[in-house]
Motif scaffolding. Structure first.
Motif, PDB file in Angstrom:
ATOM      1  N   ALA A 148       0.806  -1.210   0.000  1.00 12.70           N
ATOM      2  CA  ALA A 148       0.000   0.000   0.000  1.00 12.70           C
ATOM      3  C   ALA A 148       0.844   1.268   0.000  1.00 12.70           C
ATOM      4  O   ALA A 148       0.398   2.308  -0.434  1.00 12.70           O
ATOM      5  CB  ALA A 148      -0.917   0.006   1.224  1.00 12.70           C
ATOM      6  N   TRP A 149       2.058   1.181   0.482  1.00 14.21           N
ATOM      7  CA  TRP A 149       2.897   2.365   0.644  1.00 14.21           C
ATOM      8  C   TRP A 149       4.310   1.974   0.241  1.00 14.21           C
ATOM      9  O   TRP A 149       5.129   1.644   1.089  1.00 14.21           O
ATOM     10  CB  TRP A 149       2.836   2.815   2.098  1.00 14.21           C
ATOM     11  N   PRO A 150       4.614   1.986  -1.039  1.00 19.28           N
ATOM     12  CA  PRO A 150       5.876   1.441  -1.540  1.00 19.28           C
ATOM     13  C   PRO A 150       7.123   2.100  -0.970  1.00 19.28           C
ATOM     14  O   PRO A 150       8.130   1.428  -0.756  1.00 19.28           O
ATOM     15  CB  PRO A 150       5.785   1.631  -3.046  1.00 19.28           C
ATOM     16  N   GLU A 151       7.065   3.421  -0.714  1.00 21.23           N
ATOM     17  CA  GLU A 151       8.244   4.097  -0.154  1.00 21.23           C
ATOM     18  C   GLU A 151       8.573   3.554   1.234  1.00 21.23           C
ATOM     19  O   GLU A 151       9.725   3.315   1.562  1.00 21.23           O
ATOM     20  CB  GLU A 151       7.998   5.612  -0.088  1.00 21.23           C
ATOM     21  N   ARG A 152       7.529   3.350   2.033  1.00 23.47           N
ATOM     22  CA  ARG A 152       7.729   2.791   3.365  1.00 23.47           C
ATOM     23  C   ARG A 152       8.185   1.332   3.278  1.00 23.47           C
ATOM     24  O   ARG A 152       9.058   0.887   4.033  1.00 23.47           O
ATOM     25  CB  ARG A 152       6.428   2.879   4.157  1.00 23.47           C
ATOM     26  N   ASP A 153       7.583   0.579   2.357  1.00 26.29           N
ATOM     27  CA  ASP A 153       7.916  -0.838   2.238  1.00 26.29           C
ATOM     28  C   ASP A 153       9.364  -1.038   1.786  1.00 26.29           C
ATOM     29  O   ASP A 153      10.027  -2.002   2.178  1.00 26.29           O
ATOM     30  CB  ASP A 153       6.948  -1.513   1.268  1.00 26.29           C
ATOM     31  N   ARG A 154       9.864  -0.095   0.983  1.00 21.22           N
ATOM     32  CA  ARG A 154      11.275  -0.146   0.595  1.00 21.22           C
ATOM     33  C   ARG A 154      12.169   0.056   1.815  1.00 21.22           C
ATOM     34  O   ARG A 154      13.193  -0.626   1.969  1.00 21.22           O
ATOM     35  CB  ARG A 154      11.550   0.935  -0.458  1.00 21.22           C
ATOM     36  N   TYR A 210      11.185   8.435   1.826  1.00 23.22           N
ATOM     37  CA  TYR A 210       9.934   8.108   2.523  1.00 23.22           C
ATOM     38  C   TYR A 210       9.467   9.210   3.461  1.00 23.22           C
ATOM     39  O   TYR A 210       8.265   9.451   3.604  1.00 23.22           O
ATOM     40  CB  TYR A 210      10.159   6.792   3.289  1.00 23.22           C
ATOM     41  N   LEU A 211      10.406   9.921   4.093  1.00 20.48           N
ATOM     42  CA  LEU A 211      10.048  10.878   5.136  1.00 20.48           C
ATOM     43  C   LEU A 211       9.087  11.989   4.700  1.00 20.48           C
ATOM     44  O   LEU A 211       8.162  12.334   5.448  1.00 20.48           O
ATOM     45  CB  LEU A 211      11.309  11.486   5.752  1.00 20.48           C
ATOM     46  N   PRO A 212       9.251  12.600   3.508  1.00 20.96           N
ATOM     47  CA  PRO A 212       8.287  13.639   3.115  1.00 20.96           C
ATOM     48  C   PRO A 212       6.856  13.116   3.020  1.00 20.96           C
ATOM     49  O   PRO A 212       5.906  13.824   3.372  1.00 20.96           O
ATOM     50  CB  PRO A 212       8.812  14.096   1.745  1.00 20.96           C
ATOM     51  N   LEU A 213       6.703  11.880   2.544  1.00 18.51           N
ATOM     52  CA  LEU A 213       5.367  11.281   2.439  1.00 18.51           C
ATOM     53  C   LEU A 213       4.806  10.964   3.820  1.00 18.51           C
ATOM     54  O   LEU A 213       3.614  11.130   4.083  1.00 18.51           O
ATOM     55  CB  LEU A 213       5.434  10.006   1.594  1.00 18.51           C
ATOM     56  N   ARG A 214       5.680  10.498   4.697  1.00 21.14           N
ATOM     57  CA  ARG A 214       5.270  10.252   6.080  1.00 21.14           C
ATOM     58  C   ARG A 214       4.757  11.544   6.706  1.00 21.14           C
ATOM     59  O   ARG A 214       3.715  11.566   7.372  1.00 21.14           O
ATOM     60  CB  ARG A 214       6.462   9.706   6.875  1.00 21.14           C
ATOM     61  N   GLN A 215       5.494  12.638   6.485  1.00 23.56           N
ATOM     62  CA  GLN A 215       5.101  13.926   7.048  1.00 23.56           C
ATOM     63  C   GLN A 215       3.746  14.380   6.525  1.00 23.56           C
ATOM     64  O   GLN A 215       2.874  14.803   7.295  1.00 23.56           O
ATOM     65  CB  GLN A 215       6.161  14.988   6.733  1.00 23.56           C
ATOM     66  N   SER A 216       3.541  14.275   5.225  1.00 24.65           N
ATOM     67  CA  SER A 216       2.284  14.743   4.639  1.00 24.65           C
ATOM     68  C   SER A 216       1.099  13.916   5.140  1.00 24.65           C
ATOM     69  O   SER A 216       0.014  14.458   5.382  1.00 24.65           O
ATOM     70  CB  SER A 216       2.353  14.702   3.110  1.00 24.65           C
ATOM     71  N   ARG A 217       1.301  12.602   5.318  1.00 24.32           N
ATOM     72  CA  ARG A 217       0.215  11.754   5.815  1.00 24.32           C
ATOM     73  C   ARG A 217      -0.111  12.077   7.275  1.00 24.32           C
ATOM     74  O   ARG A 217      -1.272  12.086   7.672  1.00 24.32           O
ATOM     75  CB  ARG A 217       0.583  10.274   5.666  1.00 24.32           C
ATOM     76  N   LEU A 218       0.923  12.319   8.082  1.00 26.31           N
ATOM     77  CA  LEU A 218       0.697  12.684   9.482  1.00 26.31           C
ATOM     78  C   LEU A 218      -0.044  14.010   9.586  1.00 26.31           C
ATOM     79  O   LEU A 218      -0.978  14.160  10.388  1.00 26.31           O
ATOM     80  CB  LEU A 218       2.030  12.764  10.229  1.00 26.31           C
ATOM     81  N   GLU A 219       0.363  14.981   8.791  1.00 29.18           N
ATOM     82  CA  GLU A 219      -0.279  16.292   8.830  1.00 29.18           C
ATOM     83  C   GLU A 219      -1.726  16.198   8.371  1.00 29.18           C
ATOM     84  O   GLU A 219      -2.617  16.842   8.943  1.00 29.18           O
ATOM     85  CB  GLU A 219       0.510  17.279   7.964  1.00 29.18           C
ATOM     86  N   ASN A 235       1.687   3.207  10.290  1.00 35.99           N
ATOM     87  CA  ASN A 235       0.687   2.404   9.599  1.00 35.99           C
ATOM     88  C   ASN A 235       0.007   3.236   8.528  1.00 35.99           C
ATOM     89  O   ASN A 235       0.097   4.467   8.516  1.00 35.99           O
ATOM     90  CB  ASN A 235      -0.322   1.797  10.584  1.00 35.99           C
ATOM     91  N   MET A 236      -0.661   2.559   7.630  1.00 31.23           N
ATOM     92  CA  MET A 236      -1.184   3.192   6.418  1.00 31.23           C
ATOM     93  C   MET A 236      -2.169   4.329   6.707  1.00 31.23           C
ATOM     94  O   MET A 236      -2.104   5.388   6.104  1.00 31.23           O
ATOM     95  CB  MET A 236      -1.858   2.112   5.572  1.00 31.23           C
ATOM     96  N   ARG A 237      -3.067   4.085   7.655  1.00 35.13           N
ATOM     97  CA  ARG A 237      -4.135   5.055   7.886  1.00 35.13           C
ATOM     98  C   ARG A 237      -3.906   5.918   9.127  1.00 35.13           C
ATOM     99  O   ARG A 237      -4.824   6.552   9.619  1.00 35.13           O
ATOM    100  CB  ARG A 237      -5.471   4.321   7.971  1.00 35.13           C
ATOM    101  N   MET A 238      -2.681   5.910   9.650  1.00 37.34           N
ATOM    102  CA  MET A 238      -2.306   6.744  10.792  1.00 37.34           C
ATOM    103  C   MET A 238      -3.242   6.533  11.976  1.00 37.34           C
ATOM    104  O   MET A 238      -3.662   7.470  12.656  1.00 37.34           O
ATOM    105  CB  MET A 238      -2.304   8.230  10.387  1.00 37.34           C
ATOM    106  N   ARG A 239      -3.550   5.280  12.240  1.00 33.21           N
ATOM    107  CA  ARG A 239      -4.419   4.954  13.364  1.00 33.21           C
ATOM    108  C   ARG A 239      -3.644   4.967  14.679  1.00 33.21           C
ATOM    109  O   ARG A 239      -2.468   4.617  14.718  1.00 33.21           O
ATOM    110  CB  ARG A 239      -5.055   3.563  13.173  1.00 33.21           C
ATOM    111  N   GLY A 240      -4.339   5.339  15.751  1.00 33.24           N
ATOM    112  CA  GLY A 240      -3.753   5.283  17.089  1.00 33.24           C
ATOM    113  C   GLY A 240      -2.449   6.046  17.191  1.00 33.24           C
ATOM    114  O   GLY A 240      -2.348   7.211  16.816  1.00 33.24           O
ATOM    115  N   ALA A 241      -1.432   5.343  17.707  1.00 27.53           N
ATOM    116  CA  ALA A 241      -0.109   5.952  17.855  1.00 27.53           C
ATOM    117  C   ALA A 241       0.656   5.941  16.529  1.00 27.53           C
ATOM    118  O   ALA A 241       1.811   6.369  16.479  1.00 27.53           O
ATOM    119  CB  ALA A 241       0.690   5.218  18.922  1.00 27.53           C
ATOM    120  N   CYS A 242       0.030   5.430  15.472  1.00 27.79           N
ATOM    121  CA  CYS A 242       0.561   5.422  14.101  1.00 27.79           C
ATOM    122  C   CYS A 242       1.672   4.395  13.874  1.00 27.79           C
ATOM    123  O   CYS A 242       2.137   4.249  12.739  1.00 27.79           O
ATOM    124  CB  CYS A 242       1.067   6.798  13.684  1.00 27.79           C
TER     125      CYS A 242
END
Length: 313
Positions: A148-154, A210-219, A235-242
């Motif tokens: 679901a998130w290729p940058e993270r999976d890499r 990966y970090l810029p995408l992580r930031q945008s999803r968190l925001e 996690n993909m949908r930023m649930r809970g503590a993410c």
């Protein structure tokens, strides 16, 4: 669970939790084994006390486990827990000797995972880097993390294989765990013991992508405060503590491996095992690998060497 055996079992478990910092997984396993044996001793010896326990009682308990249908692996795990309990009791002056040392561990077949070759894993790593934009459009059903998130999976593959860390260590990484100036990652292993592992160029590049995408999803999820201090792998949908779970990492690794022609039994530990095996094949020092893997004893790495290194035979 009343009586002196039960009390001593609880004292031992409290020591594991409070003094040794054992993980919840380890505590759960020890709790089951030690409490089970304490119940057996209570039924067998009553109020005789722990000093009355002999190796014959431990053998009899293993016999009970076999009668219940437990495998040799399960019996060996129970025996290991009992040994640890009595080792603690001996140190605490509650018994003079450890009777469990007189009980032979059930012989177990040695199974090591088949390790993908260097070329196979390089092909997978390269494809993850090259196809990030293509895979970004993949959507999965609710609850799934795979592909679901290729940058993270890499990043997952680069850290598991490139750094040789455990799945639990991987998901425990925070943003502060990446020491950019030292080209290293700070890892908390078993017993919360800290160690530094080298961060290779490819792993560093994967994290930076990966970090810029992580930031945008968190925001977007209203969790901007976690951008600098939260978990590295989310996690993909930023649930809970993410924080990504070990179970999700297992699904991701299996999905990526299968999609790229690796064996169906590839899992996170396979990549860690490949890290050690491939370094050995390249002539790395055994003790250096031991330190990077975070093994307490050389014997663990020695087995890896004896079964995989072409110069070991």
């Amino acid at each position: 669970m009343k009586g002196s055996f039960a009390d001593l079992a609880e004292r031992f478990l409290a020591m594991l939790r409070d003094e040794r910092g054992a993980s919840e997984h380890t505590l759960r396993a020890y709790r089951r084994e030690v409490r089970g044996f304490a119940e057996f001793l209570q039924e067998t010896l009553g109020d005789a006390g722990i000093k009355a326990v002999e190796h014959t009682h431990i053998r009899a308990y293993l016999g009970v486990l076999y009668e219940k249908g437990l495998t040799k692996t399960s019996a060996a795990r129970a025996l290991a827990a009992v040994r640890s309990w009595f080792k603690w009791a001996a140190k605490a002056g509650l018994v003079e000797n450890n009777p469990a040392l007189l009980v032979t561990t059930p012989k177990l077949p040695k199974h090591l995972p088949r390790v993908p070759g260097v070329e196979e894993l390089n092909r997978v790593m390269n494809s993850l880097g090259q196809r990030v934009s293509e895979l970004a459009s993949v959507r999965v059903s609710e609850g799934e993390e795979a592909a679901a998130w290729p940058e993270r999976d890499r990043v997952i593959f680069e850290l598991l294989y490139g750094c040789g860390i455990r799945n639990s260590e991987l998901v425990g990484l925070d943003m502060a765990s990446v020491l950019w100036r030292d080209d290293a990652v700070k890892v908390f292993g078993k017993g919360k013991k800290e160690r530094l592992v080298p961060l290779g160029d490819e792993a560093a590049a994967a994290i930076k992508a990966y970090l810029p995408l992580r930031q945008s999803r968190l925001e977007a999820a209203g969790k901007a405060k976690m951008v600098q201090v939260g978990p590295l792998l989310c996690n993909m949908r930023m649930r809970g503590a993410c924080r990504l779970t070990t179970r999700s990492v297992g699904r991701i690794v299996k999905s990526v491996a299968l999609s790229r022609g690796l064996a169906a039994d590839v899992h996170p530990h396979t990549l860690r095992h490949a890290f050690g095996t491939h370094m050995l094949e390249e002539g790395a020092d055994l003790r250096a690998i031991q330190e990077m893997l975070g093994h307490e004893r050389l014997s663990t790495t020695q087995r890896l060497y004896e079964e995989t290194h072409p110069r070991a035979h």
